[in-house]
Design a protein around this motif. Sequence first.
Motif, PDB file in Angstrom:
ATOM      1  N   ALA A 274       0.839  -1.190   0.000  1.00 33.42           N
ATOM      2  CA  ALA A 274       0.000   0.000   0.000  1.00 33.42           C
ATOM      3  C   ALA A 274       0.881   1.250   0.000  1.00 33.42           C
ATOM      4  O   ALA A 274       1.713   1.428   0.884  1.00 33.42           O
ATOM      5  CB  ALA A 274      -0.915   0.003   1.219  1.00 33.42           C
ATOM      6  N   ALA A 275       0.694   2.091  -1.010  1.00 31.61           N
ATOM      7  CA  ALA A 275       1.469   3.331  -1.107  1.00 31.61           C
ATOM      8  C   ALA A 275       0.707   4.317  -1.983  1.00 31.61           C
ATOM      9  O   ALA A 275       0.380   4.003  -3.127  1.00 31.61           O
ATOM     10  CB  ALA A 275       2.843   3.058  -1.705  1.00 31.61           C
ATOM     11  N   GLU A 276       0.440   5.475  -1.433  1.00 32.07           N
ATOM     12  CA  GLU A 276      -0.262   6.522  -2.171  1.00 32.07           C
ATOM     13  C   GLU A 276       0.568   7.799  -2.115  1.00 32.07           C
ATOM     14  O   GLU A 276       1.214   8.081  -1.109  1.00 32.07           O
ATOM     15  CB  GLU A 276      -1.647   6.780  -1.558  1.00 32.07           C
ATOM     16  N   GLU A 277       0.515   8.567  -3.184  1.00 32.50           N
ATOM     17  CA  GLU A 277       1.268   9.819  -3.215  1.00 32.50           C
ATOM     18  C   GLU A 277       0.857  10.754  -2.079  1.00 32.50           C
ATOM     19  O   GLU A 277       1.685  11.503  -1.567  1.00 32.50           O
ATOM     20  CB  GLU A 277       1.103  10.503  -4.573  1.00 32.50           C
ATOM     21  N   ASP A 278      -0.402  10.682  -1.647  1.00 30.14           N
ATOM     22  CA  ASP A 278      -0.872  11.518  -0.537  1.00 30.14           C
ATOM     23  C   ASP A 278      -0.205  11.138   0.785  1.00 30.14           C
ATOM     24  O   ASP A 278      -0.252  11.903   1.744  1.00 30.14           O
ATOM     25  CB  ASP A 278      -2.390  11.392  -0.377  1.00 30.14           C
ATOM     26  N   ASP A 279       0.387   9.940   0.855  1.00 31.90           N
ATOM     27  CA  ASP A 279       1.075   9.494   2.069  1.00 31.90           C
ATOM     28  C   ASP A 279       2.486  10.074   2.178  1.00 31.90           C
ATOM     29  O   ASP A 279       3.138   9.924   3.208  1.00 31.90           O
ATOM     30  CB  ASP A 279       1.174   7.964   2.103  1.00 31.90           C
ATOM     31  N   ILE A 280       2.969  10.707   1.124  1.00 30.00           N
ATOM     32  CA  ILE A 280       4.317  11.281   1.119  1.00 30.00           C
ATOM     33  C   ILE A 280       4.273  12.649   1.792  1.00 30.00           C
ATOM     34  O   ILE A 280       3.493  13.526   1.411  1.00 30.00           O
ATOM     35  CB  ILE A 280       4.874  11.389  -0.310  1.00 30.00           C
TER      36      ILE A 280
END
Length: 143
Positions: free
Chosen positions: A104-110
């Motif tokens: 699970a990895a989303e750009e919003d998590d950066i």
Amino acid sequence: MQPAPFSIQRIDHVVLRISNLEASLHFYRDILGCALEKEQTDIGLFQLRAGDCLIDLVPLSGKLGAMGGKGPGAEGRNVDHICLRIDPFDPKALCAHLRAAGIAAEEDDIVSRYGAEGDGPSLYITDPDGNVVELKGPPGPVA
């Protein structure tokens, strides 16, 4: 599977959960020669310079330390996470690569976090054993 769209450069920092701040500061600062570089007492984070890298000390009594559960032992972890400096840090390519691998990895998590080179983009992921790994980009704003 496609090769990763980045290469690991080095470990950026290690975060240690500790029971006694003064004893740990004495060991890392006074005995090993690390310099206390940044203190974030409101969250319980003390960052020491170790060459090109950082060793972060997180007292169990502080906000961050309490989030990790019991102290080091059979029921508590000592190392909070490891941080790997990667290059390039292309949020879209990075997240696509991780998602393709089932992570699970989303750009919003950066978000921007402080590391050995200063503030820069950062993404937390979890390995198969539940260990947290931070992927850290070069200093600068989050793209």
